[in-house]
Design a protein around this motif. Structure first.
Motif, PDB file in Angstrom:
ATOM      1  N   HIS A  50       2.319  10.024 -10.140  1.00  0.00           N
ATOM      2  CA  HIS A  50       1.433   9.933 -11.341  1.00  0.00           C
ATOM      3  C   HIS A  50       0.369  11.099 -11.324  1.00  0.00           C
ATOM      4  O   HIS A  50      -0.395  11.189 -12.103  1.00  0.00           O
ATOM      5  CB  HIS A  50       1.198   8.827 -11.703  1.00  0.00           C
ATOM      6  CG  HIS A  50       2.139   7.835 -12.403  1.00  0.00           C
ATOM      7  ND1 HIS A  50       2.548   8.027 -13.518  1.00  0.00           N
ATOM      8  CD2 HIS A  50       2.658   6.847 -11.660  1.00  0.00           C
ATOM      9  CE1 HIS A  50       3.615   7.285 -13.735  1.00  0.00           C
ATOM     10  NE2 HIS A  50       3.537   6.233 -12.554  1.00  0.00           N
ATOM     11  N   ARG A  62      -5.724  14.359  -9.651  1.00  0.00           N
ATOM     12  CA  ARG A  62      -7.094  14.319 -10.657  1.00  0.00           C
ATOM     13  C   ARG A  62      -8.168  14.003  -9.674  1.00  0.00           C
ATOM     14  O   ARG A  62      -9.468  14.466 -10.235  1.00  0.00           O
ATOM     15  CB  ARG A  62      -6.861  13.335 -11.549  1.00  0.00           C
ATOM     16  CG  ARG A  62      -5.733  13.559 -12.498  1.00  0.00           C
ATOM     17  CD  ARG A  62      -5.564  12.374 -13.650  1.00  0.00           C
ATOM     18  NE  ARG A  62      -4.168  12.589 -13.910  1.00  0.00           N
ATOM     19  CZ  ARG A  62      -3.341  11.563 -14.415  1.00  0.00           C
ATOM     20  NH1 ARG A  62      -4.009  10.051 -14.465  1.00  0.00           N
ATOM     21  NH2 ARG A  62      -2.195  11.671 -14.672  1.00  0.00           N
ATOM     22  N   ASP A  63      -8.202  12.976  -8.741  1.00  0.00           N
ATOM     23  CA  ASP A  63      -8.997  12.730  -7.854  1.00  0.00           C
ATOM     24  C   ASP A  63      -9.929  13.719  -7.190  1.00  0.00           C
ATOM     25  O   ASP A  63     -11.087  14.216  -7.148  1.00  0.00           O
ATOM     26  CB  ASP A  63      -8.842  11.479  -6.999  1.00  0.00           C
ATOM     27  CG  ASP A  63      -9.968  10.807  -6.133  1.00  0.00           C
ATOM     28  OD1 ASP A  63     -11.126  10.684  -6.789  1.00  0.00           O
ATOM     29  OD2 ASP A  63      -9.760  10.891  -4.783  1.00  0.00           O
ATOM     30  N   ASN A  73       0.772  -1.283  -0.047  1.00  0.00           N
ATOM     31  CA  ASN A  73      -0.010  -0.011  -0.207  1.00  0.00           C
ATOM     32  C   ASN A  73       0.747   1.231   0.034  1.00  0.00           C
ATOM     33  O   ASN A  73       0.526   2.099  -0.733  1.00  0.00           O
ATOM     34  CB  ASN A  73      -0.978   0.071   1.132  1.00  0.00           C
ATOM     35  CG  ASN A  73      -2.033  -0.913   0.910  1.00  0.00           C
ATOM     36  OD1 ASN A  73      -2.619  -1.214  -0.055  1.00  0.00           O
ATOM     37  ND2 ASN A  73      -2.690  -1.630   2.105  1.00  0.00           N
ATOM     38  N   PHE A  95       0.965   6.613  -6.938  1.00  0.00           N
ATOM     39  CA  PHE A  95      -0.207   7.441  -7.115  1.00  0.00           C
ATOM     40  C   PHE A  95       0.260   9.048  -6.928  1.00  0.00           C
ATOM     41  O   PHE A  95      -0.114   9.702  -7.690  1.00  0.00           O
ATOM     42  CB  PHE A  95      -1.301   7.228  -5.988  1.00  0.00           C
ATOM     43  CG  PHE A  95      -2.374   6.235  -6.318  1.00  0.00           C
ATOM     44  CD1 PHE A  95      -3.376   6.579  -6.369  1.00  0.00           C
ATOM     45  CD2 PHE A  95      -2.220   5.070  -6.672  1.00  0.00           C
ATOM     46  CE1 PHE A  95      -4.534   5.741  -6.764  1.00  0.00           C
ATOM     47  CE2 PHE A  95      -2.976   3.942  -7.004  1.00  0.00           C
ATOM     48  CZ  PHE A  95      -4.441   4.330  -6.918  1.00  0.00           C
ATOM     49  N   LYS A  96       0.859   9.375  -5.985  1.00  0.00           N
ATOM     50  CA  LYS A  96       1.496  10.781  -5.797  1.00  0.00           C
ATOM     51  C   LYS A  96       2.306  11.123  -7.049  1.00  0.00           C
ATOM     52  O   LYS A  96       2.227  12.194  -7.569  1.00  0.00           O
ATOM     53  CB  LYS A  96       2.182  10.825  -4.741  1.00  0.00           C
ATOM     54  CG  LYS A  96       1.273  10.816  -3.435  1.00  0.00           C
ATOM     55  CD  LYS A  96       2.063  11.100  -2.074  1.00  0.00           C
ATOM     56  CE  LYS A  96       1.257  11.041  -1.066  1.00  0.00           C
ATOM     57  NZ  LYS A  96       1.990  11.183   0.333  1.00  0.00           N
ATOM     58  N   LEU A 131      -2.159  11.043  -9.653  1.00  0.00           N
ATOM     59  CA  LEU A 131      -3.681  10.548  -9.360  1.00  0.00           C
ATOM     60  C   LEU A 131      -4.328  11.037  -8.294  1.00  0.00           C
ATOM     61  O   LEU A 131      -5.584  11.140  -8.317  1.00  0.00           O
ATOM     62  CB  LEU A 131      -3.649   8.999  -9.452  1.00  0.00           C
ATOM     63  CG  LEU A 131      -2.656   8.470 -10.480  1.00  0.00           C
ATOM     64  CD1 LEU A 131      -2.553   6.854 -10.326  1.00  0.00           C
ATOM     65  CD2 LEU A 131      -3.508   8.469 -11.713  1.00  0.00           C
ATOM     66  N   TYR A 132      -3.944  11.628  -7.229  1.00  0.00           N
ATOM     67  CA  TYR A 132      -4.755  12.008  -6.279  1.00  0.00           C
ATOM     68  C   TYR A 132      -5.215  13.367  -6.647  1.00  0.00           C
ATOM     69  O   TYR A 132      -6.362  13.851  -6.461  1.00  0.00           O
ATOM     70  CB  TYR A 132      -3.973  12.191  -4.928  1.00  0.00           C
ATOM     71  CG  TYR A 132      -3.629  10.734  -4.094  1.00  0.00           C
ATOM     72  CD1 TYR A 132      -4.753  10.186  -3.855  1.00  0.00           C
ATOM     73  CD2 TYR A 132      -2.383  10.673  -3.685  1.00  0.00           C
ATOM     74  CE1 TYR A 132      -4.585   9.097  -3.037  1.00  0.00           C
ATOM     75  CE2 TYR A 132      -2.131   9.473  -3.056  1.00  0.00           C
ATOM     76  CZ  TYR A 132      -3.249   8.635  -2.836  1.00  0.00           C
ATOM     77  OH  TYR A 132      -2.926   7.533  -2.304  1.00  0.00           O
ATOM     78  N   LEU A 170       2.216   1.697  -3.389  1.00  0.00           N
ATOM     79  CA  LEU A 170       1.149   2.109  -4.287  1.00  0.00           C
ATOM     80  C   LEU A 170       0.713   3.573  -4.059  1.00  0.00           C
ATOM     81  O   LEU A 170       0.505   4.393  -5.090  1.00  0.00           O
ATOM     82  CB  LEU A 170       0.082   1.327  -4.075  1.00  0.00           C
ATOM     83  CG  LEU A 170      -0.137  -0.039  -4.722  1.00  0.00           C
ATOM     84  CD1 LEU A 170      -1.382  -0.723  -4.265  1.00  0.00           C
ATOM     85  CD2 LEU A 170      -0.312   0.081  -6.300  1.00  0.00           C
ATOM     86  N   GLU A 171       0.678   4.149  -2.971  1.00  0.00           N
ATOM     87  CA  GLU A 171       0.544   5.560  -2.732  1.00  0.00           C
ATOM     88  C   GLU A 171       1.520   6.281  -3.257  1.00  0.00           C
ATOM     89  O   GLU A 171       1.121   7.242  -3.610  1.00  0.00           O
ATOM     90  CB  GLU A 171       0.510   5.632  -1.076  1.00  0.00           C
ATOM     91  CG  GLU A 171      -0.080   7.181  -0.871  1.00  0.00           C
ATOM     92  CD  GLU A 171      -0.750   7.303   0.673  1.00  0.00           C
ATOM     93  OE1 GLU A 171      -0.345   8.217   1.093  1.00  0.00           O
ATOM     94  OE2 GLU A 171      -1.151   6.355   1.136  1.00  0.00           O
ATOM     95  N   LYS A 172       2.873   5.938  -3.115  1.00  0.00           N
ATOM     96  CA  LYS A 172       3.929   6.839  -3.621  1.00  0.00           C
ATOM     97  C   LYS A 172       3.703   6.890  -5.230  1.00  0.00           C
ATOM     98  O   LYS A 172       4.084   8.048  -5.580  1.00  0.00           O
ATOM     99  CB  LYS A 172       5.043   6.365  -3.467  1.00  0.00           C
ATOM    100  CG  LYS A 172       5.652   6.469  -1.788  1.00  0.00           C
ATOM    101  CD  LYS A 172       6.779   5.604  -1.358  1.00  0.00           C
ATOM    102  CE  LYS A 172       7.214   5.712   0.128  1.00  0.00           C
ATOM    103  NZ  LYS A 172       7.678   4.809   0.755  1.00  0.00           N
TER     104      LYS A 172
END
Length: 189
Positions: A149, A154-155, A139, A146-147, A151-152, A142-144
């Motif tokens: 790219h 965009r969300d 996890n 997400f940051k 992705l947070y 994955l969080e790293k």
């Protein structure tokens, strides 16, 4: 016109900054006042000479250690995309550490191997090994990613109130133009 040479204190700041990328602490360790270290670090990190020296030293370190941004992303991806099934043979038995492919081995954060015996005393007989693999936190990796790219971001944009966004856009374009014409631009240095 050439760049100004950095002072010894500024060069020391760069050296200290490369340790932990903490501007305030780097300024303190470089000899600046703890009271103003945050503001000093912010000013130093805006200077072109400092940024250029940091970039050059980071590149040197990356070349020397083979730890590049690409390599770090690859390692984060290995952890994030780790498939635990790859720790086992087709018959369900655990693979030995030398049998793991590079991506799977990169996700292993620890190994515990225990010898197994049956019986006691003179009747004690070795029956095998108990292997315990600990894997890295998927996890967190994955969080790293997400940051990295965005992705947070965009969300978060999807969660904004459309009316607030419209008003914010109008304020900057319509109301801001009138305020600037009236001499009310407060953002100018």
């Amino acid at each position: 016109m050439g760049r100004r040479k950095l002072t010894l204190k500024q060069e020391r700041f760069v050296d200290e900054y490369l340790i932990d990328l903490n501007g305030t602490q780097s300024a303190i360790r470089a000899g600046y006042s703890a009271k103003t270290a945050g503001q000093i670090a912010e000013k130093l990190l805006r200077k072109a000479e400092i940024r250029e020296l940091l970039a050059a030293r980071m590149k040197e370190r990356g070349d020397r250690t083979a730890v590049t941004a690409d390599r770090v992303l690859l390692e984060a991806a290995r952890l994030a995309l780790f498939d635990p099934r790859r720790l086992f043979n087709d018959d369900g038995s655990p693979k030995g550490i030398h049998e793991l492919d590079d991506d799977t081995a990169a996700a292993v954060s620890g190994i515990e191997v225990l010898e197994q015996f049956e019986g006691s005393g003179k009747d004690r007989v070795f029956v095998g090994y108990l292997k315990k693999y600990r894997v890295a936190d998927k996890n967190s990796a994955l969080e790293k990613l997400f940051k990295h790219h965005g992705l947070y971001e965009r969300d978060n944009k999807q969660k904004t109130d459309p009316l607030s966004e419209l008003l914010k856009g109008l304020t900057g374009n319509v109301f801001g133009a009138g305020a600037a014409a009236a001499g009310g631009d407060e953002d100018e240095d």
